[in-house]
Each structure stands twice: as C-alpha cells, then as structure tokens.
Write an enzyme that holds these catalytic residues in place. Structure first.
Site, PDB file in Angstrom:
ATOM      1  N   HIS A 484       0.846  -1.201   0.000  1.00  0.00           N
ATOM      2  CA  HIS A 484       0.000   0.000   0.000  1.00  0.00           C
ATOM      3  C   HIS A 484       0.881   1.251   0.000  1.00  0.00           C
ATOM      4  O   HIS A 484       1.995   1.235   0.536  1.00  0.00           O
ATOM      5  CB  HIS A 484      -0.893   0.012   1.238  1.00  0.00           C
ATOM      6  CG  HIS A 484      -2.107  -0.844   1.085  1.00  0.00           C
ATOM      7  ND1 HIS A 484      -3.349  -0.439   1.479  1.00  0.00           N
ATOM      8  CD2 HIS A 484      -2.265  -2.072   0.547  1.00  0.00           C
ATOM      9  CE1 HIS A 484      -4.225  -1.389   1.207  1.00  0.00           C
ATOM     10  NE2 HIS A 484      -3.598  -2.405   0.647  1.00  0.00           N
ATOM     11  N   GLU A 503      -2.044  -0.934  -3.433  1.00  0.00           N
ATOM     12  CA  GLU A 503      -3.154  -0.008  -3.243  1.00  0.00           C
ATOM     13  C   GLU A 503      -2.913   1.132  -4.241  1.00  0.00           C
ATOM     14  O   GLU A 503      -3.399   1.105  -5.350  1.00  0.00           O
ATOM     15  CB  GLU A 503      -3.199   0.489  -1.809  1.00  0.00           C
ATOM     16  CG  GLU A 503      -4.388   1.364  -1.524  1.00  0.00           C
ATOM     17  CD  GLU A 503      -4.206   2.111  -0.231  1.00  0.00           C
ATOM     18  OE1 GLU A 503      -3.125   2.657   0.017  1.00  0.00           O
ATOM     19  OE2 GLU A 503      -5.169   2.168   0.544  1.00  0.00           O
ATOM     20  N   GLU A 509     -10.815   2.467   2.045  1.00  0.00           N
ATOM     21  CA  GLU A 509     -10.581   3.117   3.348  1.00  0.00           C
ATOM     22  C   GLU A 509     -11.113   4.552   3.360  1.00  0.00           C
ATOM     23  O   GLU A 509     -11.583   5.032   4.385  1.00  0.00           O
ATOM     24  CB  GLU A 509      -9.091   3.088   3.714  1.00  0.00           C
ATOM     25  CG  GLU A 509      -8.194   3.831   2.754  1.00  0.00           C
ATOM     26  CD  GLU A 509      -6.711   3.770   3.163  1.00  0.00           C
ATOM     27  OE1 GLU A 509      -6.374   3.079   4.125  1.00  0.00           O
ATOM     28  OE2 GLU A 509      -5.900   4.433   2.485  1.00  0.00           O
TER      29      GLU A 509
END
Ligand code: NOJ
Ligand code: CA
Length: 704
Positions: A484, A503, A509
């Site tokens: 990420h 990511e 998120e």
C-alpha cells in the site's frame, strides 16, 4: 516458439548520411508511428489511429544536470525493425493466455556535437504504442543525472480527461472529470480531497491518465516496467495542449541517475475508439519482461478477511496502549503496560475472524496492529518505529498460526513501515524469516508518512528500487506482496508475479474517512488498474459508518449490490471481504456471492464501459465453467442490455442475479437489493438496472 525476425531497415554507412523519418505500423495497420528529427535536430514522433492523428508532432529528449542537454542537434544514424507474435501464460490474471503481437522500430540517434548516442525503441500494437529510451554503452555519456525528461504527448484538442493531481507521494485522490483546459481552474478543489504535500504544478497530473477526444477516441497515457528510474507525471502546457513528462526528484533534486547501458521505462499509449478495448488491453503487461522466477507454484490468488475495518472505520486502535514510548520502542515494557482495551488484534478477536474465514471458505486473515510500535508510528518521522518481529502481549503468534492452520486458513502478515524504508530494509530478512517460521506466505506492506531517507519521495528512484528490492527478497522466501502507498504499478507483476496487489490509489478506506465519489469505481479500471491489480478492499455491507463509530464522517457511497460487483469489475488476484463478520451475518444471502466469486480467471470480456458512467465485465472462472458478471455505475445509474453469448452454445446455466432493488440509491437506500434466479443460455439477453452509485453481480453456473 518465439517468432522474431529482425531486419535492418536502413543502415547508414557514413556519418554524413542520415535518415530523416521512419514509419512503423501495428500488425493490422490500425496504429502508425512516425519517428523523425524535426528542425534543429529534435527527435520527434507522431501517432495516428485509423488514419487520424492522435498524437501531434511531439519531441523527445532530456535535460541533464551539468551537461549539454539531449534535446536537439540529433541525427538519425540508422533504424532497425522487428516484429513479434507470441502468446504467454500469466501465473494469474484476467485471461489464462495473453497474445503479445507488435511491430518494432528502433531508431538510433546521434548528437554529433557531443558524440553521444540515444536510441528510441517503439513497439506498435493494435491497441497502442510503447516507446522507451535506451542509452548504449558507446560514446561519452557514461554516468549521467537527469534534470528532466522532456517527452511530449501533443494532444489534438481540448480532450476530456479523468485525472488526479500531480504529487510525488500519493495517488489517494478522487478523480476529476474535466476538459484539459479546465485542469488549472479545478486543481485546488481536486487536491482538497487529500492533503497534498508535494503538488508540483497547477497543471500537473498523474498517470495512468485517461483521455477521450470529441470524436470518441480513448487515449490512455501511462508507463510500463518502471525499474531503476523515477515515476513519471505529466505537466500540461494548456495553451498548446501538450503534455510533457515530469519526473519525481530525489533528495538532491535529481530526477534520475543512470549509467550506460541504461534504459527508461516504456512510455505507453493505449488507443481505441471503443472504451471496452481500453479495459481489455494487455499492452502494459506485454511491455514488461517475462516472469523472472523458474518456480511459481508458491504464488496463489488469495481471498481474505481481516482485522482492519474495525480500526479504519470503527475508531479502534492498532496500538496496544496509549502510552507513547519516549525512547526506542524496545524500551517500552508492554508486559507491564496495560492495554487500552480497544486493540482488535487480540487472541480472541483474531480467533473469531479465523473461525469466520474457515466457515466461509476464505484463504487468509489479515491482522493489523499485531506488532509493537503503533503507539508512535505516524507523524514523527522516526527511523526505528517497527521491528516487524515482536508481537504485542495479547497476540500469541504461535498459537494463532497453529489455530488457523488447523482450520485450513493462513494468517496474512502486515508490515506497516511508516515509510522508514531504511529501517524496513535493515529488518527485512528477520521479518520474512519470522513469516516462514509461522507459516505466513503473504504480506500487506504499507508506506504511510514521509519517506526516510529524508527528502526521498514515494515515487523517486531510490524508493522505486526499494519496492523491487522488497519484492525480490520476498520471492526468495516464497512470500507474496501487497504494498500500500507504494508507487502505482506499471505491469511489473508479469515479471514478478508475487506482486499480487498494490493499493496506490484511493481505496475503500476513504469511504470511512470522507466517502469516495460514486463514479470512482467506473474510473479506476481505466486508470490505476492499467498497471496492475489493486487491493481495493470491497465488500462493505454497512454503508452507514456511524453505526460502528458515531464520530465518523464517512459514508460508503455505494449500494450493497455494487459492492458485490466490484469483485468482478476491479480485477485482482487478491480480494478482501473488508466488512465486519457481524455485518455479513445480517446479509448471508448476498454474502454468498463473495463466497462464490473466484479470484483467478480463464477469460474476461468487457461488455459495456464508459469512464465515469459504468463498467460491466464478464469473467470465466479459471478452474470451472462458471461465469461471473459485475456492473458498477456512477452518479447517474445505468441501464444495461447485455447478451450472454459468451456462454457455451447449447448449454444450460442457472444465473443468480444480485441487483439493486427499485428505489436503491448509494446515499440514502444502499442496502436495498433483490436476488433472483433464472435459467439462462447463450441466447439470453438481460436488461438490468443499476441504481445511482449502484450495480449488480451475477453468478452463472452450468446446470448440465
Ligand atoms: C494505510 C493503508 O492503506 C491501510 O490499509 C492500513 O490499514 C493503514 N495504512 C495502516 O497500515
Ligand atoms: Ca492507503
């Protein structure tokens, strides 16, 4: 077998003779590249699609630090052509085989005044173009530093673009759809969706950039095989509508440090007048090198759940205690410090997730917040926050891994580096050895915060090398990586298929923090996903985040049916079911789709697509004759009219359709869905409705 013929198109014997222009067409002639030197000896190229210009005359070259530039006074001293038509087999992917068919033109440039050489290699496919700079060992270039790469992409008009702001450290932005001429005026609102620290220009944007011309030609600009070089952004000259490369600087402001022989990443253009072809293109994978590993049997697609949304959305903590270690983390005695009581990475809770994973057929359980250091992980730029091997006292690493293994489940490792890349490199062997000891085979890593070494950026050359170092080292231990906040992918997963995810864009998120635009998932496959799969973490069933955290500002801007569809539309060999088990328990009939949907495919077909509006994809399971269809729509919803003519002729199937119910809406009625079953075959035509911010998912299983 490799079919490769190389023939020298023009060989120049004497330096006085130069080639002024050379054309190369794609295998079926759809795309033509013209390479030549323009006035003043500037290396220049154009691109045509179906006889129409898509890239106007655009210059190529470099400004160097402390040396004469490589921008002009060039001549072409020779060219070589080649062609290739091969089919290769990815370890995992959207299709079980991929055709790589191109014509190539290698142009040799010489700058006589300095005696230096640069080659440009063009590969022209029916779905686009890749070209890269190559710096041969001959001549005095040797070791050189790039001040700026000046690769131009001259547009033919004021196209529509789906763009995010230029930034050296994050891609976690919502996309803005606008005309090129509007970018400057919209930049402030575009960056307000994220605190940008390194936004560099009022017209700077990131790649992969999706464009559409007024006459319906889609163009995507990105790069392939970003290795030992910094990440490319694009800066727009919005008077002339010319994009120019803008590389990421290192701590000294240098944008690339190269030593001949060297090469740049490929600069890529995917081109089509059918938006579906943009999504089906394999150009970026094809431009990457074949798999570097002899044995790939240890690389396996993964469906997982995790101790994650509780912290991201639920307001719980990664840390064990609220006490800040004032000295090095190993001096804080966690055995005598009390837990603050909101630490979900504890034995009982992790066992609960393992039980849930085992019951519903998930491969792995991610646990974040298992290791010491989270008390002071962010915001202070410390080089020593995590050691990646010491669990908190309430996480019994040995017991939990045995508990999981007994149930046929694996734990997934988490390495938040807090962007202290030097610290991570120092601990990496020990960290991977710990994983091997306990049976982990996949790690989610993360790079939150400013990079250490100080002054480096997430996308500078040093970090690009770091990500690959971590990946190759992981491969030595048989470990898969999902990084990420790392640089957005450029197809390296072909060469290093243990890169099962990244990511590197705004993921689910953000739904917990502020909400994503409802159109977000209709844009990502055109942009971020061009370079490789995304760990988008779909599967949220409770959109009202305040239900688990009254303080939250977030709302998941999607219907529940669309959350199912994302497992199909957002291709990834690594898929999370991100919501809490108790939320799934409430909607077990819809959860069945997440349980059923595969993570590896034999064949993928894009049925409908328009960036910002809708994407409908159909995929056939790699290991069975089942098909899965997903549709995601934007703010306006979508009415689909699809034919199931991809099914085997004469065969009967049962389709289970998970659709938005009438009145469903991402904002105020997201959980309204209907599940219906019907017999279908290859002659079936389905008219389906996706609500605003909605979608549908279909599983199609043979019945005979
Ligand atoms: C940001 C990542 O995207 C998220 O998934 C993770 O939970 C946090 N960093 C903490 O590592
Ligand atoms: Ca992130």
């Amino acid at each position: 077998m490799k079919k490769y013929s190389m023939m020298t198109a023009v060989m120049m014997a004497a330096a006085a003779l130069t080639v002024s222009a050379e054309k190369v067409a794609s295998p079926s002639g759809l795309i033509v590249v013209d390479a030549y030197v323009a006035d003043g000896g500037k290396p220049t190229y154009t691109v045509e699609y179906k006889g129409r210009p898509v890239i106007k005359p655009s210059h190529l070259g470099f400004e160097l630090v402390g040396a004469t530039s490589l921008l002009d006074k060039f001549e072409i001293t020779g060219t070589e052509t080649a062609s290739s038509d091969q089919t290769w087999t990815p370890v995992w992917g959207e299709n079980s085989t991929i055709r790589d068919n191109y014509n190539e033109l290698l142009v040799h440039y010489k700058q006589p005044s300095t005696d230096r050489y640069v080659d440009v290699r063009f590969r022209v496919y029916d779905d686009g173009v890749g070209f890269r700079y190559e710096f041969p060992i001959d001549g005095p270039l040797g070791y050189f530093n790039i001040k700026e790469e000046r690769t131009q992409f001259a547009m033919t008009g004021d196209h529509t673009a789906w763009w995010i702001a230029g930034d050296y450290d994050t891609q976690e932005y919502d996309y803005t759809e606008s005309r090129l001429s509007e970018i400057r005026g919209l930049m402030d609102s575009a960056i307000s969706s994220n605190a940008s620290q390194t936004q560099f220009s009022p017209t700077g944007v990131q790649t992969s950039l999706q464009l559409k011309t007024d006459d319906g030609i889609y163009i995507n600009i990105h790069e392939a095989a970003l290795v030992d070089y910094s990440c490319m952004h694009l800066n727009l000259d919005d008077r002339n509508m010319v994009f120019e490369s803008w590389l990421t600087p290192d701590a000294q402001g240098v944008k690339g440090r190269l030593q001949t022989p060297a090469k740049s990443p490929w600069r890529t253009l995917i081109i089509s007048d059918d938006a579906r072809d943009m999504l089906a293109s394999n150009l970026i994978l094809n431009l990457n090198d074949p798999c570097a590993y002899d044995d790939t049997s240890w690389i396996k697609p993964v469906k997982y759940v995790g101790v994650w949304w509780e912290m991201i959305a639920g307001g719980k903590q990664w840390s064990y205690t609220h006490d800040l270690p004032s000295v090095k983390l190993d001096r804080l005695d966690y055995t005598t410090t009390k837990c603050h009581g909101q630490h979900p990475a504890n034995n009982d809770n992790v066992k609960r997730y393992i039980d849930f994973a085992a019951e519903h057929g998930f491969d792995q359980v991610l646990v974040e917040g298992w290791n010491i250091g989270w008390e002071d992980w962010f915001g202070h730029q410390k080089d020593y926050v995590f050691d990646f091997v010491t669990p908190y006292p309430d996480f019994d690493i040995d017991m939990l891994n045995r508990y999981a293994a007994d149930k046929g489940v694996k734990l997934m490792m988490h390495h938040e580096t807090s962007s202290a890349a030097t610290n991570y490199e120092r601990h990496m062997d020990a960290a991977y050895q710990l994983m091997k000891k306990y049976g982990y085979n996949a790690v989610k890593s993360g790079y939150v915060g400013n990079i250490i070494p100080y002054g480096e950026h997430h996308y500078s050359q040093w970090m690009i090398n770091h990500y690959l170092y971590a990946l190759k080292k992981a491969a030595g231990y048989g470990i898969m990586v999902n990084a990420h906040e790392a640089v957005r992918p450029t197809g390296l997963c072909r060469t290093y298929p243990n890169l099962v995810g990244n990511e590197s864009a705004r993921g689910t998120e953000y739904e917990a923090f502020a909400g994503n635009k409802p159109s977000h998932t209709t844009v990502l496959p055109f942009t971020r996903l061009q370079g490789g799969p995304m760990d988008y973490t779909p599967g949220i069933f409770e959109m009202d985040v305040t239900k688990i955290n009254p303080q939250s500002q977030g709302h998941v801007n999607s219907t529940l049916a669309r959350q199912l569809a994302l497992y199909v539309t957002m291709y990834s060999p690594l898929q999370m079911a991100a919501d809490l088990p108790e939320h799934y328990e409430r909607f077990m009939d819809a959860f069945q789709f997440i349980k059923d949907v595969p993570v590896d495919w034999q064949k993928s077909i894009y049925l409908e697509a328009e960036p910002g509006q809708y994407i409908t994809a159909a995929r056939k399971d790699k290991n069975s004759d089942e098909w899965y269809v997903g549709c995601t729509s934007g703010e306006n919803g979508h009415k689909s009219d699809i034919r199931l003519d991809f099914l085997d002729k004469g065969r009967k199937y049962e389709a289970t359709i998970y659709a938005d119910a009438p009145g469903a809406h991402y904002r105020d009625n997201p959980q309204a869905y209907v599940i219906s079953r019907r017999k279908v075959d290859s002659r079936t035509r389905l008219k389906l409705y996706a609500a605003p911010g909605g979608g549908y998912a279909i599983s199609i299983k043979p019945v005979e």
